[in-house]
Motif scaffolding. Sequence first.
Motif, PDB file in Angstrom:
ATOM      1  N   ASN A  66       0.941  -1.128  -0.056  1.00 21.90           N
ATOM      2  CA  ASN A  66      -0.074   0.094  -0.072  1.00 21.90           C
ATOM      3  C   ASN A  66       0.968   1.293   0.077  1.00 21.90           C
ATOM      4  N   GLU A  73       6.947   2.881   1.706  1.00 29.37           N
ATOM      5  CA  GLU A  73       6.427   2.932   0.097  1.00 29.37           C
ATOM      6  C   GLU A  73       5.552   4.207  -0.045  1.00 29.37           C
ATOM      7  N   PHE A 107      -4.220  -1.264   2.658  1.00 27.35           N
ATOM      8  CA  PHE A 107      -3.347  -1.979   3.178  1.00 27.35           C
ATOM      9  C   PHE A 107      -4.464  -3.247   4.186  1.00 27.35           C
ATOM     10  N   ALA A 124       5.061  -4.311   3.123  1.00 27.41           N
ATOM     11  CA  ALA A 124       4.145  -3.161   3.426  1.00 27.41           C
ATOM     12  C   ALA A 124       4.334  -2.311   4.730  1.00 27.41           C
ATOM     13  N   GLY A 125       5.723  -2.373   5.246  1.00 28.61           N
ATOM     14  CA  GLY A 125       5.915  -2.007   6.421  1.00 28.61           C
ATOM     15  C   GLY A 125       5.205  -2.662   7.688  1.00 28.61           C
ATOM     16  N   THR A 127       3.716  -5.045  10.303  1.00 25.76           N
ATOM     17  CA  THR A 127       4.133  -5.413  11.422  1.00 25.76           C
ATOM     18  C   THR A 127       3.719  -6.748  11.934  1.00 25.76           C
ATOM     19  N   ARG A 132      -1.850 -11.866  12.547  1.00 30.71           N
ATOM     20  CA  ARG A 132      -1.329 -12.114  11.408  1.00 30.71           C
ATOM     21  C   ARG A 132      -0.749 -13.442  11.202  1.00 30.71           C
ATOM     22  N   GLN A 172      -4.652   4.914   9.807  1.00 29.89           N
ATOM     23  CA  GLN A 172      -5.099   4.075   8.467  1.00 29.89           C
ATOM     24  C   GLN A 172      -5.546   2.697   8.968  1.00 29.89           C
ATOM     25  N   THR A 175      -4.354  -1.172  10.513  1.00 31.12           N
ATOM     26  CA  THR A 175      -3.252  -1.026  10.936  1.00 31.12           C
ATOM     27  C   THR A 175      -3.172  -1.104  12.212  1.00 31.12           C
ATOM     28  N   THR A 176      -1.920  -1.525  12.735  1.00 29.51           N
ATOM     29  CA  THR A 176      -1.880  -1.534  14.132  1.00 29.51           C
ATOM     30  C   THR A 176      -2.157  -0.393  15.054  1.00 29.51           C
ATOM     31  N   ASP A 221       2.627   4.743  12.711  1.00 25.60           N
ATOM     32  CA  ASP A 221       4.266   4.360  12.896  1.00 25.60           C
ATOM     33  C   ASP A 221       5.111   5.635  12.884  1.00 25.60           C
TER      34      ASP A 221
END
Length: 286
Positions: A66, A73, A107, A124-125, A127, A132, A172, A175-176, A221
């Motif tokens: 993403n 990215e 993402f 994709a950075g 975590t 996951r 976002q 995301t975490t 992040d």
Amino acid sequence: MKKRLALLLAGAMVLSAALTGCGAAKTDDTQKTDDKTAAATDTAAAGATPTLDAIKQKGEIIMLTNAQFPPFEYLGDDGTVKGVDPDLAQAVADKLGVKLKVVDMDFNGIVSALKSGKGDFAAAGMTVTEERKKEVDFTDEYVTSSQMVVVPAGSTLTAEDAALSGKNIAVQEGTTGDWYASGDTENTGSTIKDANVLRYKSGVEAGMMLAQGKADAIIIDQKPAEAIVASQNGKLTLLDKKLTDEKYAFAVQKGQDDLRDFINGVLAEYKDGKVDELITQHMGIK
Ligand code: ARG
């Protein structure tokens, strides 16, 4: 960076190594187990690389990402995806002797797209989380990160969970940072309660909403937080406190150990500060 941000916003087989017992004479369970072990050993000894073979056959390896997450990215001025992850992925493709294709998507959809074979790996950075790990396999970790809080300049809000409770927090989606703002104690250790979580398709967009006064804070992040703050010309402030300790890794489909090991071999070449150099290079955005 402004221009890039505008662009950022504009752009918005499993060959399982069938190691089943294939011995002819299976008389009892012990025999079966022996056959399995023997077959596995044979295959390993022969250096079976079913996933890598299939990728070489295609002549192309597909990275899912993403591209709204600088410096890892982002969309370059020429519309292609740039960043730390594409650089590392290019090294993987080069070593394999195939072309790299980058697929830019939400993402939130990356893990399921990977599972259904829409790409060979995700970079994709992302975590590494227990959640996951149930869905995909991760490579070795290549970046250490944390969730951080960004507030409008002059805000008196602190990065304590109690202070963030009940606030409007932009993130976002998927995301975490989203999990943290949502008070997901199990996965993030967050004790935030009843925040109004505003979910955007990109962290960059979340940053713009914050700059426009539409949220009290964003949780995102560290490096993307720094990039977003830098892009908003003094309108935003990054608070010092680290909310979490996280590590990034590439993800592959479960069981594709040959591909995972191959990527690990490339990542190992980027130890000793080489990833940091890439980060610095891609933070040097206009
Ligand atoms: N590290 C966070 C996570 O894994 C955020 C990653 C977002 N990456 C991106 N390319 N947009 O949930």
